[in-house]
Design an enzyme around this catalytic site. Structure first.
Site, PDB file in Angstrom:
ATOM      1  N   GLU A  51       0.765  -1.149   0.195  1.00  0.00           N
ATOM      2  CA  GLU A  51       0.034   0.024   0.055  1.00  0.00           C
ATOM      3  C   GLU A  51       0.903   1.224   0.059  1.00  0.00           C
ATOM      4  OE1 GLU A  51      -2.864   0.174   3.253  1.00  0.00           O
ATOM      5  OE2 GLU A  51      -2.806   2.285   3.333  1.00  0.00           O
ATOM      6  N   ARG A  55       0.493  10.439   0.811  1.00  0.00           N
ATOM      7  CA  ARG A  55       1.036  11.603   1.822  1.00  0.00           C
ATOM      8  C   ARG A  55       2.363  12.205   1.305  1.00  0.00           C
ATOM      9  NH1 ARG A  55       0.832   7.722   7.200  1.00  0.00           N
ATOM     10  NH2 ARG A  55      -1.229   6.701   6.436  1.00  0.00           N
ATOM     11  N   THR A  79      -4.334   6.190   2.237  1.00  0.00           N
ATOM     12  CA  THR A  79      -4.562   7.490   2.440  1.00  0.00           C
ATOM     13  C   THR A  79      -5.278   8.317   1.412  1.00  0.00           C
ATOM     14  OG1 THR A  79      -2.535   7.353   3.579  1.00  0.00           O
ATOM     15  CG2 THR A  79      -3.625   9.396   3.734  1.00  0.00           C
ATOM     16  N   LYS A 139     -10.935  -1.795   6.530  1.00  0.00           N
ATOM     17  CA  LYS A 139      -9.585  -1.613   7.275  1.00  0.00           C
ATOM     18  C   LYS A 139     -10.174  -0.919   8.520  1.00  0.00           C
ATOM     19  CE  LYS A 139      -6.018   2.048   7.635  1.00  0.00           C
ATOM     20  NZ  LYS A 139      -5.053   2.597   6.704  1.00  0.00           N
TER      21      LYS A 139
HETATM   22  C1  3PG Z   1      -1.869   3.549   7.917  1.00  0.00           C
HETATM   23  O1  3PG Z   1      -1.728   4.543   7.232  1.00  0.00           O
HETATM   24  O2  3PG Z   1      -2.564   2.735   7.892  1.00  0.00           O
HETATM   25  C2  3PG Z   1      -1.086   3.798   9.105  1.00  0.00           C
HETATM   26  O3  3PG Z   1      -0.197   4.822   9.272  1.00  0.00           O
HETATM   27  C3  3PG Z   1      -0.078   2.766   9.204  1.00  0.00           C
HETATM   28  O4  3PG Z   1       0.163   2.771  10.774  1.00  0.00           O
HETATM   29  P1  3PG Z   1       1.791   2.536  11.309  1.00  0.00           P
HETATM   30  O5  3PG Z   1       2.702   3.597  10.801  1.00  0.00           O
HETATM   31  O6  3PG Z   1       1.187   2.721  12.832  1.00  0.00           O
HETATM   32  O7  3PG Z   1       1.960   1.112  11.079  1.00  0.00           O
END
Ligand code: 3PG
Length: 219
Positions: A51, A55, A79, A139
């Site tokens: 994924e 960002r 995102t 999710k």
């Molecule tokens: C996401 O976008 O799903 C999270 O930022 C991932 O979370 P983590 O950085 O705590 O693993």
């Protein structure tokens, strides 16, 4: 009023995707140049579903590059916060879309799109909005602060057919607490690509983290 709902085939597409690996690495690239060696290392380590978060400026270019150069992988976009980003990610070649939350517009875009959506939810009410539109895979975000494995276990009581990919605050040490639940398909996380290893261009180190993850989490 009858609302248009998600085709059953989309749920099957998400199930097939989430069955490919126990973990979906969540990747935020600083540049498209670093995307390929990082993704190659993860795939080599046994994690073919990736994924890429929208960002950074580099995200769409990275998705395009990876979709082109790594046909053995499944490159998704994360995102995604609005339909315009959904569309841009699809045009770049994303093969699935992940959203941190669920807006009505995003759920509707997912119903119309040939590219499947895994919508983010945190609460039962958000999940029920999705269920009403035919979504049964979500999710669960941010998993560690939204109740962790205990919350998902509780969600399984009233909603036994719903399955989750929890993400947010999960590390190798806690991933199995989620994966041992019957309603968890896989987990997402960024722990596989520490900034320090990326700065050192230590791609073998990232491959080894992926390998260790697969070894420790696979049934
Ligand atoms: C996401 O976008 O799903 C999270 O930022 C991932 O979370 P983590 O950085 O705590 O693993």
């Amino acid at each position: 009023m009858t609302l248009k709902t998600l085709p059953e085939t989309t749920t099957a597409q998400i199930d097939a995707l989430c069955a490919l690996a126990p973990v979906i690495p969540v990747l935020t690239f600083n540049s498209a140049a670093e995307a390929l060696p990082i993704a190659e290392a993860l795939v080599e380590g046994g994690l073919p579903v990736l994924e890429v978060t929208l960002r950074t400026e580099a995200a769409l270019e990275a998705i395009q590059l990876l979709a082109d150069k790594l046909p053995e992988a499944r490159i998704g976009a994360g995102t995604i916060a609005n339909p315009a980003q959904y569309q841009a990610a699809c045009e770049a070649g994303a093969s699935f879309i992940v959203t941190p939350g669920s807006t009505r517009e995003l759920l509707e875009t997912g119903i119309e799109s040939p590219i499947p959506l895994l919508p983010g939810i945190q609460t039962i009410s958000e999940m029920m909005e999705g269920l009403q539109r035919g979504y049964r895979r979500f999710k669960f975000f941010p998993a560690s602060v939204a109740g962790g494995p205990a919350a998902l276990k509780a969600y399984g009581g009233p909603f036994p057919d719903v399955r989750f990919c929890p993400t947010g605050g999960i590390r190798l040490e806690t991933a199995s607490d989620y994966l041992s639940l019957g309603n968890v398909m896989c987990v997402g996380g960024s722990w596989l690509t520490p900034a320090e290893l990326i700065a050192q261009q230590n791609w073998a180190g990232i491959r080894d983290i992926a390998r260790e993850t697969v070894q420790r989490l696979q049934d």
